[in-house]
Design a protein around this motif. Structure first.
Motif, PDB file in Angstrom:
ATOM      1  N   SER A  46      17.240   6.919  29.901  1.00 23.31           N
ATOM      2  CA  SER A  46      18.389   6.171  30.453  1.00 23.31           C
ATOM      3  C   SER A  46      19.444   5.948  29.371  1.00 23.31           C
ATOM      4  O   SER A  46      20.648   6.020  29.643  1.00 23.31           O
ATOM      5  CB  SER A  46      17.978   4.799  30.976  1.00 23.31           C
TER       6      SER A  46
ATOM      7  N   CYS B 234      23.354   7.237  29.454  1.00 26.60           N
ATOM      8  CA  CYS B 234      24.537   6.382  29.304  1.00 26.60           C
ATOM      9  C   CYS B 234      25.400   6.825  28.117  1.00 26.60           C
ATOM     10  O   CYS B 234      26.628   6.740  28.176  1.00 26.60           O
ATOM     11  CB  CYS B 234      24.116   4.923  29.128  1.00 26.60           C
TER      12      CYS B 234
ATOM     13  N   VAL C 185      26.069   1.383  23.085  1.00 24.62           N
ATOM     14  CA  VAL C 185      25.581   1.554  24.462  1.00 24.62           C
ATOM     15  C   VAL C 185      24.346   0.711  24.722  1.00 24.62           C
ATOM     16  O   VAL C 185      24.179   0.114  25.771  1.00 24.62           O
ATOM     17  CB  VAL C 185      25.282   3.043  24.755  1.00 24.62           C
TER      18      VAL C 185
ATOM     19  N   VAL D 139      20.505   1.547  36.128  1.00 23.27           N
ATOM     20  CA  VAL D 139      21.117   2.841  36.390  1.00 23.27           C
ATOM     21  C   VAL D 139      20.087   3.816  36.978  1.00 23.27           C
ATOM     22  O   VAL D 139      18.926   3.808  36.593  1.00 23.27           O
ATOM     23  CB  VAL D 139      21.729   3.394  35.086  1.00 23.27           C
TER      24      VAL D 139
ATOM     25  N   CYS E 113      25.166   1.466  32.519  1.00 27.40           N
ATOM     26  CA  CYS E 113      25.938   2.186  31.508  1.00 27.40           C
ATOM     27  C   CYS E 113      27.184   1.447  31.079  1.00 27.40           C
ATOM     28  O   CYS E 113      27.670   1.638  29.979  1.00 27.40           O
ATOM     29  CB  CYS E 113      26.325   3.563  32.015  1.00 27.40           C
TER      30      CYS E 113
ATOM     31  N   LYS F 207      27.358   9.644  29.317  1.00 29.10           N
ATOM     32  CA  LYS F 207      28.372   9.192  30.301  1.00 29.10           C
ATOM     33  C   LYS F 207      29.635   8.642  29.632  1.00 29.10           C
ATOM     34  O   LYS F 207      30.683   8.552  30.265  1.00 29.10           O
ATOM     35  CB  LYS F 207      27.783   8.109  31.220  1.00 29.10           C
TER      36      LYS F 207
END
Ligand code: SAM
Length: 316
Positions: free
Chosen positions: A174, A178, A227, A249, A238, A181
């Motif tokens: 995860s 992120c 992050v 998320v 995120c 992203k």
């Protein structure tokens, strides 16, 4: 495992030899392309961690060779493919090889020089460390390679470009999602049919490179650290950090490749010749300087009673 036995138990290994690919990984990139159309409009591409070269072969066959064979082809307008690896690899038509370390900041400069200052449309990274079998350790080292790849991306990828990177799924998936992203509005984790289910490998397909406004590649690591910090947590939003429950998320995860096609976890019968025998093909291109070469030499030397090998030369 004998060659014929591997041919039976690994259909993509056998198909790779039949179709002239240096490694079965070629099918992973082909299947990712079938789902995401990653080669559309691509003129400049960087293949990170490219040896022994099956992804570079795919890039050559899909991008370079069709352009070269086209009646309107012009030498100064052919796609440019730059492949980088620690290991040397045998030449591939239309592929510029650079022997280098992707964790070295100067590697991006070398790529840019080959593109005459222009930027890439696509960066692919199939990098893998030598797997130890210690899951957390392997995942960590793999994530460092992806971050090295992302560092190169921030220097060489044009806005709107794509980045494909091998990942190992684990407790920090995860977090990685992120981090990616931050730079790509669309990130999907894909599992090609040719990648075994038993393997923790998957591929991050990152589309439409859009770095944050005013982004300076020097700030990459500071930005990534923001992050999230508590490694191991799975509940991450995120935009605002670590969260609980419903807000966490959900990573888009997609199986790709012809789902009714070959299953990499199944054995298939071997095609027999007219006389009822099966001829296993040799690998298309064995690595020219594999990292295990010295270990094999040492093993051979010790079985001949030689106590110590000479020190390796700097280029071994
Ligand atoms: N995509 C390749 C193909 O299709 O033939 C296979 C890549 S292989 C799974 C992983 C490669 O990552 C190895 O050739 C290894 O030398 C390379 N590699 C690992 N760490 C690297 C680094 N820091 N810099 C450059 N290459 C690296």
């Amino acid at each position: 495992m004998g060659k014929a036995s591997r041919d039976k138990r690994d259909i993509y290994y056998r198909k790779a030899k039949e179709e002239g690919w240096r490694a079965r990984s070629a099918f992973k990139l082909i299947q990712i392309d079938e789902e995401f159309n990653i080669f559309e409009g691509v003129k400049r591409v960087v293949d990170l961690c490219a040896a022994p070269g099956s992804w570079s072969q795919v890039l050559s066959r899909k991008l370079y060779l069709p352009a070269k064979l086209s009646p309107d082809s012009r030498d100064n307008d052919l796609p440019l493919i730059v492949a980088i690896d620690l290991q040397p690899m045998a030449p591939i038509e239309g592929v510029i090889q650079v022997q280098g370390d992707i964790t070295n900041a100067r590697t991006a400069e070398v790529v840019i020089r080959h593109f005459d200052g222009s930027k890439a449309d696509l960066v692919v990274c199939d990098g893998a460390p030598d797997v130890t079998g210690l899951h957390d350790m392997d995942e960590f080292v793999q994530s460092q390679l992806i971050l090295a790849g992302l560092t190169i991306v921030t220097h060489v990828l044009k806005e709107g470009g794509k980045f494909i990177a091998k990942i190992f799924r684990g407790k920090d998936t995860s977090l990685l999602y992120c981090q990616l992203k931050l730079f790509f509005p669309v990130v999907t984790f894909a599992k090609p049919k040719s990648s075994r289910n038993s393997s923790i490998e998957a591929f991050a397909v990152c589309e439409n490179y859009s770095p944050p406004e005013g982004f300076n590649p020097k700030d990459l690591h500071r930005l990534l650290e923001k992050v999230g910090s508590p490694s191991g947590a799975d509940d991450l939003d995120c935009s605002s950090g670590w969260l609980e429950g419903a807000s966490k998320v959900y990573i888009p995860f997609l199986a790709c490749g012809d789902l009714s096609g070959y299953d990499s976890d199944r054995s298939y019968p071997l095609p027999k010749d007219a006389d009822g025998t099966y001829q296993s093909l040799d690998p298309v291109q064995p690595p020219i300087a594999p990292p295990y070469k010295r270990a094999l030499e040492m093993k051979k030397a010790s079985s001949h009673g030689v106590k110590e090998l000479e020190k390796p030369s700097l280029d071994s």
